[in-house]
Scaffold this motif. Structure first.
Motif, PDB file in Angstrom:
ATOM      1  N   LYS A   5     -69.199 -11.942  15.771  1.00 54.56           N
ATOM      2  CA  LYS A   5     -69.806 -11.564  14.489  1.00 54.56           C
ATOM      3  C   LYS A   5     -69.963 -10.057  14.354  1.00 54.56           C
ATOM      4  O   LYS A   5     -70.158  -9.546  13.269  1.00 54.56           O
ATOM      5  N   ILE A  34     -57.612  -6.886   8.751  1.00 51.49           N
ATOM      6  CA  ILE A  34     -59.009  -6.466   8.656  1.00 51.49           C
ATOM      7  C   ILE A  34     -59.157  -5.659   7.374  1.00 51.49           C
ATOM      8  O   ILE A  34     -58.367  -4.740   7.118  1.00 51.49           O
ATOM      9  N   ALA A  37     -65.192  -4.593   3.610  1.00 50.58           N
ATOM     10  CA  ALA A  37     -65.833  -5.588   2.756  1.00 50.58           C
ATOM     11  C   ALA A  37     -66.214  -5.028   1.387  1.00 50.58           C
ATOM     12  O   ALA A  37     -66.209  -5.756   0.402  1.00 50.58           O
ATOM     13  N   SER A  68     -69.889  -3.683   7.153  1.00 48.69           N
ATOM     14  CA  SER A  68     -69.287  -5.011   7.096  1.00 48.69           C
ATOM     15  C   SER A  68     -67.788  -4.945   6.824  1.00 48.69           C
ATOM     16  O   SER A  68     -67.335  -4.159   5.985  1.00 48.69           O
ATOM     17  N   TYR A  69     -67.073  -5.802   7.533  1.00 48.45           N
ATOM     18  CA  TYR A  69     -65.627  -5.924   7.383  1.00 48.45           C
ATOM     19  C   TYR A  69     -65.271  -7.402   7.309  1.00 48.45           C
ATOM     20  O   TYR A  69     -66.039  -8.258   7.761  1.00 48.45           O
ATOM     21  N   VAL A  70     -64.139  -7.685   6.721  1.00 51.42           N
ATOM     22  CA  VAL A  70     -63.658  -9.060   6.588  1.00 51.42           C
ATOM     23  C   VAL A  70     -62.356  -9.180   7.351  1.00 51.42           C
ATOM     24  O   VAL A  70     -61.503  -8.296   7.270  1.00 51.42           O
ATOM     25  N   TRP A  71     -62.205 -10.268   8.110  1.00 56.20           N
ATOM     26  CA  TRP A  71     -60.953 -10.523   8.815  1.00 56.20           C
ATOM     27  C   TRP A  71     -60.301 -11.776   8.239  1.00 56.20           C
ATOM     28  O   TRP A  71     -60.979 -12.672   7.743  1.00 56.20           O
ATOM     29  N   MET A  72     -58.988 -11.796   8.286  1.00 50.56           N
ATOM     30  CA  MET A  72     -58.214 -12.950   7.826  1.00 50.56           C
ATOM     31  C   MET A  72     -57.066 -13.175   8.802  1.00 50.56           C
ATOM     32  O   MET A  72     -56.386 -12.221   9.189  1.00 50.56           O
ATOM     33  N   ASN A  86     -60.689 -17.151   7.958  1.00 49.95           N
ATOM     34  CA  ASN A  86     -61.301 -15.848   7.672  1.00 49.95           C
ATOM     35  C   ASN A  86     -62.763 -15.831   8.064  1.00 49.95           C
ATOM     36  O   ASN A  86     -63.352 -16.873   8.325  1.00 49.95           O
ATOM     37  N   GLY A  87     -63.310 -14.648   8.094  1.00 50.55           N
ATOM     38  CA  GLY A  87     -64.713 -14.476   8.427  1.00 50.55           C
ATOM     39  C   GLY A  87     -65.114 -13.026   8.232  1.00 50.55           C
ATOM     40  O   GLY A  87     -64.321 -12.209   7.773  1.00 50.55           O
ATOM     41  N   SER A  88     -66.330 -12.729   8.589  1.00 48.54           N
ATOM     42  CA  SER A  88     -66.822 -11.361   8.443  1.00 48.54           C
ATOM     43  C   SER A  88     -67.346 -10.882   9.783  1.00 48.54           C
ATOM     44  O   SER A  88     -67.676 -11.672  10.663  1.00 48.54           O
ATOM     45  N   ASP A  90     -69.536  -7.241  11.608  1.00 48.16           N
ATOM     46  CA  ASP A  90     -70.205  -5.962  11.440  1.00 48.16           C
ATOM     47  C   ASP A  90     -69.757  -5.005  12.518  1.00 48.16           C
ATOM     48  O   ASP A  90     -69.759  -5.343  13.703  1.00 48.16           O
TER      49      ASP A  90
END
Length: 93
Positions: A5, A34, A37, A68-72, A86-88, A90
């Motif tokens: 996370k 990446i 966010a 915050s960043y988002v990954w896919m 996907n998820g987020s 920090d």
């Protein structure tokens, strides 16, 4: 995919890079992206589990800001594990 996370790329040897654990062990073809966010800007992408994100833009040069960043992850392993995940996370410095 057992993605952490948060991570802290500060050079202390603990959680300095980001790569979902499952991608290291499954041996499937994937594409990890990446994104920032807030802006949606692409920060990093790889298809190699041995090239995790190190907290810098394109893994070189300028260090990314904490936040915050988002990954896919797009997987290509037939019917078993194919699909998009996907998820987020920090980034903490």
């Amino acid at each position: 995919l057992l993605a952490p996370k948060n991570f802290s790329p500060n050079g202390d040897g603990t959680d300095d890079v980001f790569m979902p654990e499952a991608l290291k062990n499954l041996g499937v073809k994937f594409h990890l992206s990446i994104f920032d966010a807030k802006s949606g800007e692409l920060i990093y992408e790889t298809s190699d589990a041995q090239r995790p994100w190190n907290g810098k833009m394109s893994n070189r040069g300028i260090a990314c800001e904490p936040g915050s960043y988002v990954w896919m992850v797009e997987m290509r392993d037939g019917d078993k594990l194919g699909g998009t995940y996907n998820g987020s996370l920090d980034l903490v410095r």
